[in-house]
Design an enzyme around this catalytic site. Structure first.
Site, PDB file in Angstrom:
ATOM      1  N   ASP A 126      30.746  34.517  33.914  1.00  0.00           N
ATOM      2  CA  ASP A 126      29.608  33.580  33.892  1.00  0.00           C
ATOM      3  C   ASP A 126      29.470  32.820  35.213  1.00  0.00           C
ATOM      4  O   ASP A 126      28.432  32.225  35.486  1.00  0.00           O
ATOM      5  CB  ASP A 126      29.731  32.602  32.717  1.00  0.00           C
ATOM      6  CG  ASP A 126      30.973  31.722  32.767  1.00  0.00           C
ATOM      7  OD1 ASP A 126      31.828  31.922  33.654  1.00  0.00           O
ATOM      8  OD2 ASP A 126      31.093  30.820  31.904  1.00  0.00           O
ATOM      9  N   GLU A 127      30.532  32.862  36.051  1.00  0.00           N
ATOM     10  CA  GLU A 127      30.472  32.083  37.297  1.00  0.00           C
ATOM     11  C   GLU A 127      29.405  32.610  38.255  1.00  0.00           C
ATOM     12  O   GLU A 127      29.036  31.925  39.206  1.00  0.00           O
ATOM     13  CB  GLU A 127      31.849  32.044  37.974  1.00  0.00           C
ATOM     14  CG  GLU A 127      32.881  31.382  37.079  1.00  0.00           C
ATOM     15  CD  GLU A 127      34.176  31.011  37.776  1.00  0.00           C
ATOM     16  OE1 GLU A 127      34.154  30.711  38.970  1.00  0.00           O
ATOM     17  OE2 GLU A 127      35.209  31.019  37.079  1.00  0.00           O
ATOM     18  N   TYR A 149      34.618  33.506  45.359  1.00  0.00           N
ATOM     19  CA  TYR A 149      34.958  34.383  44.227  1.00  0.00           C
ATOM     20  C   TYR A 149      33.699  34.742  43.442  1.00  0.00           C
ATOM     21  O   TYR A 149      33.418  35.916  43.182  1.00  0.00           O
ATOM     22  CB  TYR A 149      35.975  33.696  43.301  1.00  0.00           C
ATOM     23  CG  TYR A 149      36.037  34.309  41.920  1.00  0.00           C
ATOM     24  CD1 TYR A 149      36.580  35.586  41.722  1.00  0.00           C
ATOM     25  CD2 TYR A 149      35.540  33.627  40.796  1.00  0.00           C
ATOM     26  CE1 TYR A 149      36.625  36.158  40.442  1.00  0.00           C
ATOM     27  CE2 TYR A 149      35.583  34.195  39.529  1.00  0.00           C
ATOM     28  CZ  TYR A 149      36.126  35.462  39.354  1.00  0.00           C
ATOM     29  OH  TYR A 149      36.159  36.040  38.105  1.00  0.00           O
ATOM     30  N   LYS A 153      31.788  38.368  42.862  1.00  0.00           N
ATOM     31  CA  LYS A 153      31.525  38.958  41.538  1.00  0.00           C
ATOM     32  C   LYS A 153      30.021  39.209  41.369  1.00  0.00           C
ATOM     33  O   LYS A 153      29.614  40.226  40.810  1.00  0.00           O
ATOM     34  CB  LYS A 153      32.047  38.032  40.422  1.00  0.00           C
ATOM     35  CG  LYS A 153      33.567  37.917  40.335  1.00  0.00           C
ATOM     36  CD  LYS A 153      34.274  39.219  39.972  1.00  0.00           C
ATOM     37  CE  LYS A 153      34.002  39.674  38.563  1.00  0.00           C
ATOM     38  NZ  LYS A 153      34.859  40.860  38.208  1.00  0.00           N
TER      39      LYS A 153
HETATM   40  N1  LIG Z   1      40.179  34.956  33.563  1.00  0.00           N
HETATM   41  C1  LIG Z   1      38.971  34.583  33.180  1.00  0.00           C
HETATM   42  O1  LIG Z   1      38.788  33.478  32.664  1.00  0.00           O
HETATM   43  C2  LIG Z   1      37.790  35.524  33.349  1.00  0.00           C
HETATM   44  C3  LIG Z   1      36.566  35.184  32.741  1.00  0.00           C
HETATM   45  C4  LIG Z   1      35.489  36.070  32.855  1.00  0.00           C
HETATM   46  C5  LIG Z   1      35.629  37.239  33.586  1.00  0.00           C
HETATM   47  N2  LIG Z   1      36.823  37.532  34.190  1.00  0.00           N
HETATM   48  C6  LIG Z   1      36.932  38.815  34.924  1.00  0.00           C
HETATM   49  O2  LIG Z   1      37.833  39.635  34.189  1.00  0.00           O
HETATM   50  C7  LIG Z   1      38.562  40.476  35.092  1.00  0.00           C
HETATM   51  C8  LIG Z   1      40.045  40.309  34.845  1.00  0.00           C
HETATM   52  O3  LIG Z   1      40.407  38.940  35.062  1.00  0.00           O
HETATM   53  P1  LIG Z   1      41.907  38.445  34.866  1.00  0.00           P
HETATM   54  O4  LIG Z   1      41.855  37.005  34.569  1.00  0.00           O
HETATM   55  O5  LIG Z   1      42.618  39.361  33.970  1.00  0.00           O
HETATM   56  O6  LIG Z   1      42.455  38.639  36.359  1.00  0.00           O
HETATM   57  P2  LIG Z   1      43.950  38.799  36.871  1.00  0.00           P
HETATM   58  O7  LIG Z   1      43.951  38.222  38.241  1.00  0.00           O
HETATM   59  O8  LIG Z   1      44.913  38.307  35.864  1.00  0.00           O
HETATM   60  O9  LIG Z   1      44.151  40.386  36.960  1.00  0.00           O
HETATM   61  C9  LIG Z   1      43.545  41.174  37.947  1.00  0.00           C
HETATM   62  C10 LIG Z   1      44.304  42.481  38.020  1.00  0.00           C
HETATM   63  O10 LIG Z   1      43.645  43.330  38.966  1.00  0.00           O
HETATM   64  C11 LIG Z   1      44.632  43.947  39.775  1.00  0.00           C
HETATM   65  N3  LIG Z   1      44.028  44.268  41.080  1.00  0.00           N
HETATM   66  C12 LIG Z   1      43.618  43.403  42.029  1.00  0.00           C
HETATM   67  N4  LIG Z   1      43.130  44.066  43.092  1.00  0.00           N
HETATM   68  C13 LIG Z   1      43.202  45.404  42.781  1.00  0.00           C
HETATM   69  C14 LIG Z   1      42.830  46.583  43.455  1.00  0.00           C
HETATM   70  N5  LIG Z   1      42.291  46.535  44.680  1.00  0.00           N
HETATM   71  N6  LIG Z   1      43.027  47.770  42.855  1.00  0.00           N
HETATM   72  C15 LIG Z   1      43.592  47.836  41.610  1.00  0.00           C
HETATM   73  N7  LIG Z   1      43.981  46.735  40.926  1.00  0.00           N
HETATM   74  C16 LIG Z   1      43.777  45.532  41.509  1.00  0.00           C
HETATM   75  C17 LIG Z   1      45.742  42.909  39.906  1.00  0.00           C
HETATM   76  O11 LIG Z   1      46.977  43.497  40.268  1.00  0.00           O
HETATM   77  C18 LIG Z   1      45.749  42.327  38.494  1.00  0.00           C
HETATM   78  O12 LIG Z   1      46.616  43.049  37.654  1.00  0.00           O
HETATM   79  C19 LIG Z   1      38.111  40.091  36.492  1.00  0.00           C
HETATM   80  O13 LIG Z   1      37.147  41.016  36.918  1.00  0.00           O
HETATM   81  C20 LIG Z   1      37.508  38.714  36.333  1.00  0.00           C
HETATM   82  O14 LIG Z   1      36.505  38.475  37.296  1.00  0.00           O
HETATM   83  C21 LIG Z   1      37.907  36.698  34.090  1.00  0.00           C
END
Ligand SMILES: NC(=O)c1ccc[n+]([C@@H]2O[C@H](COP(=O)([O-])OP(=O)(O)OC[C@H]3O[C@@H](n4cnc5c(N)ncnc54)[C@H](O)[C@@H]3O)[C@@H](O)[C@H]2O)c1
Length: 327
Positions: A126-127, A149, A153
């Site tokens: 949502d960001e 960030y 996205k």
């Molecule tokens: N955490 C939240 O609150 C939230 C909310 C909405 C959407 N999201 C989205 O959900 C997704 C996952 O978020 P999260 O909180 O699990 O993030 P996270 O940072 O915990 O995990 C990200 C993962 O991606 C891997 N990664 C990073 N760069 C990489 C690359 N180049 N190639 C392969 N792997 C790679 C990392 O090693 C890690 O395991 C993201 O796309 C984020 O934008 C997160």
């Protein structure tokens, strides 16, 4: 069915994979998973089962086209979580976020086209909408990201849209609110505060703590993604929310209660640059079209999450130690 899950060793990706392997998603029973993850500081192999008959773990980068060319054939779908996900890190230096989130997504989608992958879900946030004072964002709201960030996205969402529109890739985008739950990296607000308080350390609250976030349990987010994977329409965006709006101050106060701590443990620090004031999602589309409804009550989910961190100090102390050493 064989699904490639990127970012599968991170917080949300690993929850998705664990649930899928436990046959927790009606639409994906018996599916096999290729779990692709670069294992950056945020990825942790221990977040996934050490071995499972339907799991193959591959350490690799979504920017590695040759690897993707080798890996992708034979997969029916991709669920794309991999990202640099921390706002503060992107403010310190946005390069990694733009490389992985924008170019990484483009590389992955190019490879998906080449391999003829039939279905892709791009996991966004949502960001990308920016900040909203009143009301809630619908999916057609203009993108106005404020942090590097969020901008990366938003750019990756547009890349994803372009690969659908230009090439006809069967792809949907999800935009979810803030997640909480077990296995979240302790650099993020809820686990940072909970684990610091358990260690008897102070917690840093940005500004006056009045910034509002909407919270959703990671399990509800993953069920929303699975519904989109199985039933979502190509080229569509689906907001996923929970309606649990809280100020950061309210979250801090609740975490003080849940950890038996005192208000003096909260230390006010200068505000984050460009700090968004309020996030609020209108998720009627996914509810009406795909039958989504969050199941986990926020107060109970938060209490259970704090209990998980209390019961698993080995997991988060190792993560904190390695991040601190690597930084
Ligand atoms: N955490 C939240 O609150 C939230 C909310 C909405 C959407 N999201 C989205 O959900 C997704 C996952 O978020 P999260 O909180 O699990 O993030 P996270 O940072 O915990 O995990 C990200 C993962 O991606 C891997 N990664 C990073 N760069 C990489 C690359 N180049 N190639 C392969 N792997 C790679 C990392 O090693 C890690 O395991 C993201 O796309 C984020 O934008 C997160």
């Amino acid at each position: 069915m064989r699904i490639l899950v990127t970012g599968s060793a991170g917080f949300i990706g690993s929850h998705f994979v664990r649930t899928l392997l436990a046959d927790g998603f009606d639409g994906c029973r018996g599916a096999s998973v290729t779990a692709l993850d670069k294992l950056t500081y945020a990825g942790n192999r221990d977040n996934l089962p050490a071995s499972h008959a339907r799991l193959e773990f591959v350490q690799g980068d979504i920017l590695d086209r040759a690897l993707l060319r080798e890996l992708l054939p034979g997969h029916d779908a991709i669920v794309h979580f991999a990202a640099e996900s921390h706002v503060d890190r992107s403010i310190d230096d946005g390069s990694a976020a733009f490389r992985t989130n924008v170019l990484g997504t483009q590389t992955l989608l190019e490879a998906a086209l080449e391999a003829g992958t039939e279905r892709v879900v791009h996991v966004s946030t949502d960001e990308v909408y920016g900040s909203i004072e009143k009301g809630s964002w619908t999916e057609d709201w203009p993108l106005a990201p404020n942090s590097p960030y969020a901008a990366s996205k938003a750019a990756s969402d547009l890349v994803a849209r372009a690969y659908w529109k230009t090439h006809g890739l069967d792809l949907s985008i999800t935009r979810c609110s803030n997640n909480y739950g077990p296995y979240q990296h302790p650099e993020k607000l809820i686990p940072l505060f909970a684990t610091n308080l358990m260690e008897g350390k102070q917690v840093p609250l940005y500004g006056d703590g009045s910034n509002i976030r909407e919270w959703l349990h990671v399990d509800d987010h993953c069920r929303g993604i699975q519904l989109v994977l199985n039933k979502g329409r190509a080229g569509e965006v689906y907001n996923i929310g929970g309606g649990n709006e809280r100020t950061n101050r309210q979250i801090a106060n609740r975490l003080l209660e849940l950890t038996g701590s005192v208000p003096q443990m909260v230390r006010r620090v200068g505000d984050r640059k460009g700090h968004d004031l309020r996030y609020s999602i209108d998720d009627r589309k996914i509810r009406q079209e795909l039958g989504y409804a969050p199941r986990i009550d926020f107060e109970q989910g938060l209490a259970d999450t704090v209990a998980w961190y209390r019961d698993n100090p080995a997991w988060w102390t190792a993560v904190k130690d390695s991040t601190y050493t690597a930084a």
